[in-house]
Design an enzyme around this catalytic site. Structure first.
Site, PDB file in Angstrom:
ATOM      1  N   HIS A   1       0.834  -1.212   0.000  1.00  0.00           N
ATOM      2  CA  HIS A   1       0.000   0.000   0.000  1.00  0.00           C
ATOM      3  C   HIS A   1       0.869   1.262   0.000  1.00  0.00           C
ATOM      4  O   HIS A   1       0.663   2.176  -0.809  1.00  0.00           O
ATOM      5  CB  HIS A   1      -0.899  -0.048   1.250  1.00  0.00           C
ATOM      6  CG  HIS A   1      -1.783   1.133   1.437  1.00  0.00           C
ATOM      7  ND1 HIS A   1      -3.150   1.074   1.249  1.00  0.00           N
ATOM      8  CD2 HIS A   1      -1.522   2.410   1.817  1.00  0.00           C
ATOM      9  CE1 HIS A   1      -3.674   2.248   1.503  1.00  0.00           C
ATOM     10  NE2 HIS A   1      -2.705   3.085   1.847  1.00  0.00           N
ATOM     11  N   GLU A   2       1.846   1.302   0.894  1.00  0.00           N
ATOM     12  CA  GLU A   2       2.687   2.495   0.997  1.00  0.00           C
ATOM     13  C   GLU A   2       3.620   2.648  -0.198  1.00  0.00           C
ATOM     14  O   GLU A   2       3.850   3.767  -0.677  1.00  0.00           O
ATOM     15  CB  GLU A   2       3.493   2.455   2.303  1.00  0.00           C
ATOM     16  CG  GLU A   2       2.656   2.566   3.560  1.00  0.00           C
ATOM     17  CD  GLU A   2       1.823   3.837   3.602  1.00  0.00           C
ATOM     18  OE1 GLU A   2       2.297   4.879   3.092  1.00  0.00           O
ATOM     19  OE2 GLU A   2       0.707   3.800   4.133  1.00  0.00           O
TER      20      GLU A   2
ATOM     21  N   HIS B   1       1.817   4.288  -2.981  1.00  0.00           N
ATOM     22  CA  HIS B   1       1.793   5.749  -2.833  1.00  0.00           C
ATOM     23  C   HIS B   1       3.076   6.356  -3.385  1.00  0.00           C
ATOM     24  O   HIS B   1       3.043   7.351  -4.129  1.00  0.00           O
ATOM     25  CB  HIS B   1       1.672   6.135  -1.353  1.00  0.00           C
ATOM     26  CG  HIS B   1       0.319   5.948  -0.761  1.00  0.00           C
ATOM     27  ND1 HIS B   1      -0.831   6.352  -1.383  1.00  0.00           N
ATOM     28  CD2 HIS B   1      -0.059   5.409   0.434  1.00  0.00           C
ATOM     29  CE1 HIS B   1      -1.873   6.076  -0.607  1.00  0.00           C
ATOM     30  NE2 HIS B   1      -1.426   5.490   0.500  1.00  0.00           N
TER      31      HIS B   1
END
Length: 202
Positions: A17-18, A21
């Site tokens: 997820h990170e 980003h």
């Protein structure tokens, strides 16, 4: 043992997820995450003591589910292009990565069930689907510092910046309140998405 297994899946899912980003920001012109070594799947670079361990433990003990987050990937919004929607694109990349993982393993579940495959494979893949759906839905809530708040703020006119500042100032308090008192109202959405992806009842 079940909790440890869930934590391991959670950690790897929030790492993806990170990183999503960070890559989204890089593609839009900002290399901050790259320079700070955050474009890596090494979980040590991303884990947050509260969001990656304490909150998952408390949520598991209180409700039988786990919710968590990692340290936000740094980026400079002034380096992003093409404009005001860039921050929303970066924010949306995280939940999108979790939905993608959920869909991939949803196909694994459906294939294993259709062919009479291993029950262990179905259970593990189903757990990966569930945790990634929880992450996606949770992070889409419009509460700072969650990704949903960035999507919401992109809709705000610039003269409402004080409203954004207020929410960001008290975001963590609102987030903890949401996790422990309001999440159960949202969880049926998670169940519905899980059933749509896997074809299984939760």
């Amino acid at each position: 043992m079940e909790f440890i297994f869930q934590i391991l899946i959670l950690i790897m899912s929030i790492v993806v997820h990170e990183v999503a980003h960070g890559y989204a920001a890089m593609l839009l012109g900002d290399n901050t995450a790259k320079y700070e070594g955050r474009l890596t799947l090494n979980p040590i670079k991303h884990l947050d003591p509260v969001g990656s361990f304490i909150v998952p433990l408390l949520s598991y003990q209180l409700g039988g589910f786990i919710i968590g987050w990692a340290k936000p990937v740094p980026y400079n919004p002034y380096n992003l292009r093409p404009g005001r929607w860039s921050e929303a694109i970066v924010a949306g990349a995280g939940p999108l990565s979790n939905i993608t993982i959920a869909i991939i393993f949803g196909f694994v579940v459906r294939g294993a069930v259709a062919t009479g495959g291993s029950l262990a494979l179905v259970e593990i893949s189903s757990l990966i689907v569930l945790i990634n759906i929880i992450l996606a839905v949770f992070n889409l809530m419009p509460i700072p510092p969650l990704d949903g708040s960035k999507l919401l703020f992109a809709l705000f006119p610039e003269n409402l910046s004080q409203f954004r500042a207020f929410f960001e100032r008290y975001g963590m308090i609102l987030l903890i309140f949401f996790v422990f008192f309001l999440w159960q109202l949202i969880f049926p959405v998670v169940v519905l998405i899980f059933q749509l992806i896997t074809g299984l009842a939760l």
